[in-house]
Design an enzyme around this catalytic site. Structure first.
Site, PDB file in Angstrom:
ATOM      1  N   GLY A  37       0.797  -1.197  -0.013  1.00 24.19           N
ATOM      2  CA  GLY A  37       0.068   0.083   0.042  1.00 24.19           C
ATOM      3  C   GLY A  37       0.860   1.208  -0.031  1.00 24.19           C
TER       4      GLY A  37
ATOM      5  N   GLN B  45       3.221   9.796   0.843  1.00 23.41           N
ATOM      6  CA  GLN B  45       4.515   8.942   1.041  1.00 23.41           C
ATOM      7  C   GLN B  45       5.150   9.322  -0.440  1.00 23.41           C
ATOM      8  OE1 GLN B  45       2.456   5.135   2.370  1.00 23.41           O
ATOM      9  NE2 GLN B  45       4.268   5.102   3.363  1.00 23.41           N
TER      10      GLN B  45
ATOM     11  N   CYS C 220       6.398  -0.205   7.633  1.00 23.43           N
ATOM     12  CA  CYS C 220       5.815   0.956   6.724  1.00 23.43           C
ATOM     13  C   CYS C 220       6.898   1.599   5.611  1.00 23.43           C
ATOM     14  CB  CYS C 220       5.403   2.354   7.578  1.00 23.43           C
ATOM     15  SG  CYS C 220       4.953   3.855   6.787  1.00 23.43           S
ATOM     16  N   LEU C 221       6.609   1.783   4.574  1.00 29.67           N
ATOM     17  CA  LEU C 221       7.694   2.102   3.678  1.00 29.67           C
ATOM     18  C   LEU C 221       8.279   3.545   3.958  1.00 29.67           C
ATOM     19  CD1 LEU C 221       5.825   1.364   0.329  1.00 29.67           C
ATOM     20  CD2 LEU C 221       7.518  -0.004   1.471  1.00 29.67           C
TER      21      LEU C 221
ATOM     22  N   HIS D  10      -3.950   1.266   8.002  1.00 34.20           N
ATOM     23  CA  HIS D  10      -2.604   1.587   7.807  1.00 34.20           C
ATOM     24  C   HIS D  10      -2.744   2.687   6.897  1.00 34.20           C
ATOM     25  CE1 HIS D  10       1.997   1.495   8.083  1.00 34.20           C
ATOM     26  NE2 HIS D  10       1.496   1.926   6.773  1.00 34.20           N
ATOM     27  N   GLU D  11      -2.990   2.669   5.491  1.00 36.24           N
ATOM     28  CA  GLU D  11      -3.209   3.632   4.586  1.00 36.24           C
ATOM     29  C   GLU D  11      -4.088   4.853   4.822  1.00 36.24           C
ATOM     30  OE1 GLU D  11      -0.920   3.507   2.610  1.00 36.24           O
ATOM     31  OE2 GLU D  11       0.067   1.535   3.010  1.00 36.24           O
TER      32      GLU D  11
ATOM     33  N   HIS E  73      -2.395   7.233   7.124  1.00 34.91           N
ATOM     34  CA  HIS E  73      -1.602   8.296   6.462  1.00 34.91           C
ATOM     35  C   HIS E  73      -1.993   9.210   6.066  1.00 34.91           C
ATOM     36  CE1 HIS E  73       2.362   6.242   6.259  1.00 34.91           C
ATOM     37  NE2 HIS E  73       2.151   5.273   5.823  1.00 34.91           N
TER      38      HIS E  73
END
Length: 220
Positions: free
Chosen positions: A79, A84, A129-130, A171-172, A175
């Site tokens: 995701g 991001q 997380c990226l 999670h997304e 963000h």
């Protein structure tokens, strides 16, 4: 005795089951790899702007989604949210399995997460997380989640999932409201994770460059 065929795992695109789908979302073939922001950058830590109605159905939004899909694959994520890649807009893309191996692919514009039903379990599992490159930490999330928003053309979207995919949706959506998973950790655990990130990030960045080249694209 005849050989039994192996069932093909289901794929849901924008919440609807499809009979056939490629290894990567078609949008990625049109995209560029963008730089992934890292915790501490301002755009990650504030509520982002809603995607305005005038962007829906437009080329600019389509290009952004193309880039986000390819960037997500190059970073080996499931995701990726707009902030991001440094964009102050509330949207995310995903290509994520659930705990039953069902694949879910799509995007959500201006996502809103349904409130958790009090009867739904909270599951504690590892999460990463990226934008926190490298480490993972245990975090409680609802076992089931539903996100509502629109697609790039302004059509209503409702996406529901369980297990790992539910975690991805939560999670997304977090963000887009300026929350990273580390913000939900205790102060001590957050400090540990960020220390580990500093130790691991160089190798993670190198792997992303390698993966982009494997995909035949220029790394960010």
């Amino acid at each position: 005795m005849s050989e039994q065929s192996t069932p093909v795992p289901a794929v849901f695109v924008q919440g609807r089951e499809v009979s056939d789908y490629p290894d990567m979302a078609p949008e990625a073939a049109r995209g560029r790899v963008l730089r992934v922001t890292v915790t501490g950058e301002e755009v990650l830590h504030r509520v982002n702007a809603d995607v305005p109605e005038e962007m829906l159905g437009g080329a600019e939004l389509s290009r952004l989604l193309d880039d986000m899909f390819l960037t997500m694959y190059a970073a080996e994520g499931v995701g990726l949210a707009g902030n991001q890649v440094g964009v102050d807009l509330r949207l995310f893309v995903y290509d994520c399995p659930d705990d039953d191996g069902v694949r879910h692919v799509g995007h959500v514009i201006n996502p809103v997460l349904d409130e958790r039903d009090v009867s739904d379990a909270v599951v504690v599992e590892n999460e990463g997380c990226l934008s926190v490159p490298g480490p993972h930490a245990e975090l409680g999330r609802a076992e089931r989640a539903t996100v509502r928003g629109v697609d790039k053309d302004g059509n209503a979207v409702v996406v529901s999932g369980s297990g790992y995919f539910a975690r991805c949706l939560q999670h997304e959506t977090d963000h887009t409201f300026g929350r990273l998973y580390v913000d939900r950790l205790s102060k001590r655990e957050r400090k540990r994770v960020l220390k580990k990130m500093n130790e691991m990030s160089d190798s993670v960045f190198a792997r992303r460059v390698e993966r982009a080249r494997e995909l035949g694209v220029e790394p960010a």
